[in-house]
Design a protein around this motif. Sequence first.
Motif, PDB file in Angstrom:
ATOM      1  N   TRP A 167       0.824  -1.208   0.000  1.00  0.00           N
ATOM      2  CA  TRP A 167       0.000   0.000   0.000  1.00  0.00           C
ATOM      3  C   TRP A 167       0.861   1.261   0.000  1.00  0.00           C
ATOM      4  O   TRP A 167       0.568   2.229  -0.692  1.00  0.00           O
ATOM      5  N   GLN A 220       2.149   2.057  -3.485  1.00  0.00           N
ATOM      6  CA  GLN A 220       1.133   2.685  -4.335  1.00  0.00           C
ATOM      7  C   GLN A 220       0.845   4.116  -3.896  1.00  0.00           C
ATOM      8  O   GLN A 220       0.659   5.004  -4.732  1.00  0.00           O
ATOM      9  N   GLU A 261     -10.533   6.950  -8.285  1.00  0.00           N
ATOM     10  CA  GLU A 261      -9.828   6.393  -7.129  1.00  0.00           C
ATOM     11  C   GLU A 261     -10.444   5.067  -6.685  1.00  0.00           C
ATOM     12  O   GLU A 261      -9.735   4.175  -6.216  1.00  0.00           O
ATOM     13  N   THR A 262     -11.763   4.936  -6.824  1.00  0.00           N
ATOM     14  CA  THR A 262     -12.407   3.660  -6.499  1.00  0.00           C
ATOM     15  C   THR A 262     -11.930   2.558  -7.432  1.00  0.00           C
ATOM     16  O   THR A 262     -11.622   1.434  -7.008  1.00  0.00           O
ATOM     17  N   ARG A 273      -9.112   2.495  -9.028  1.00  0.00           N
ATOM     18  CA  ARG A 273      -7.707   2.217  -8.724  1.00  0.00           C
ATOM     19  C   ARG A 273      -7.597   1.324  -7.489  1.00  0.00           C
ATOM     20  O   ARG A 273      -6.775   0.400  -7.445  1.00  0.00           O
ATOM     21  N   TYR A 274      -8.418   1.594  -6.486  1.00  0.00           N
ATOM     22  CA  TYR A 274      -8.372   0.782  -5.270  1.00  0.00           C
ATOM     23  C   TYR A 274      -8.844  -0.646  -5.545  1.00  0.00           C
ATOM     24  O   TYR A 274      -8.263  -1.604  -5.019  1.00  0.00           O
ATOM     25  N   PHE A 293      -6.101  -2.465  -7.070  1.00  0.00           N
ATOM     26  CA  PHE A 293      -5.077  -2.777  -6.073  1.00  0.00           C
ATOM     27  C   PHE A 293      -5.468  -4.012  -5.267  1.00  0.00           C
ATOM     28  O   PHE A 293      -4.628  -4.876  -4.995  1.00  0.00           O
ATOM     29  N   ILE A 294      -6.739  -4.097  -4.894  1.00  0.00           N
ATOM     30  CA  ILE A 294      -7.207  -5.236  -4.119  1.00  0.00           C
ATOM     31  C   ILE A 294      -7.195  -6.515  -4.955  1.00  0.00           C
ATOM     32  O   ILE A 294      -6.775  -7.587  -4.492  1.00  0.00           O
TER      33      ILE A 294
END
Length: 261
Positions: A89, A92, A153-154, A156-157, A160-161
């Motif tokens: 995290w 990133q 951003e959602t 991108r998150y 990432f998950i």
Amino acid sequence: MAMASACNCRYSSLLFSASSSNQRGMQRHPLFITSVATISRPRTLAAVRAQRASWLPGLDPPPHLDGTLAGDFGFDPLGLGEDPESLRWYVQAELVHARFAMAGVAGILFTDLLRLTGVSDLPVWYEAGAVKFDFASTRTLFIVQLILMGFVETKRYMDFISPGSQAKEGSFFGLEAAFEGLAPGYPGGPLLNPLGLAKDIDDAHELKLKEIKNGRLAMVAMLGIFVQASVTHTGPIDNLVAHLSNPWHTTVVQTLSSMTS
């Protein structure tokens, strides 16, 4: 004479054999092995340290920073990245902050140049947020920005998950190929990687290193611009012009001394 010569040759060969056996015995001796290991080990460690760049010369990097990350110079004095998930995290987060800082510094310098040269009647950067536009109200602009940034951003998150989940068909209105990601934090496709500089992200370590170095420099520059604006109440180009016009008397030292006096 012949017998003496033969005896001498036989004696010499015996001495040579004894010397060789003594040397082999010494090499097998624990003290000899330990001394060789002691001599060679510091050289090996020194070679490894010389190959690995460190933020502080002579300081060994922590075990969780093994040099595989782009821009890894072993800097983690608080041990924040000891947990592997937290380290992912932080990588990133640093990357996103670095990109925002590079865009921010470039935007501030560019608009400052336009303002000082008279090309455009733009406000100084720290007053730009207070400017009211004719085409939309401040509230409308804030809501639109909140929706757009929140959506990006959602996405991108979520990537990432679950890496690669946002490149699946139907996950982005049929435009997945235009934003096809190379890896979490590294979007690609013809829109975000038009020159195809990093088609194979695993072999793009040099490009990653350049990006994160420039991003860290931009974050430091952004901090300097914040402090400059707070102290001098002008833009960075104004400060540069003032310094160049009188370089011996318009410096950081004079500015700080005028604040304390």
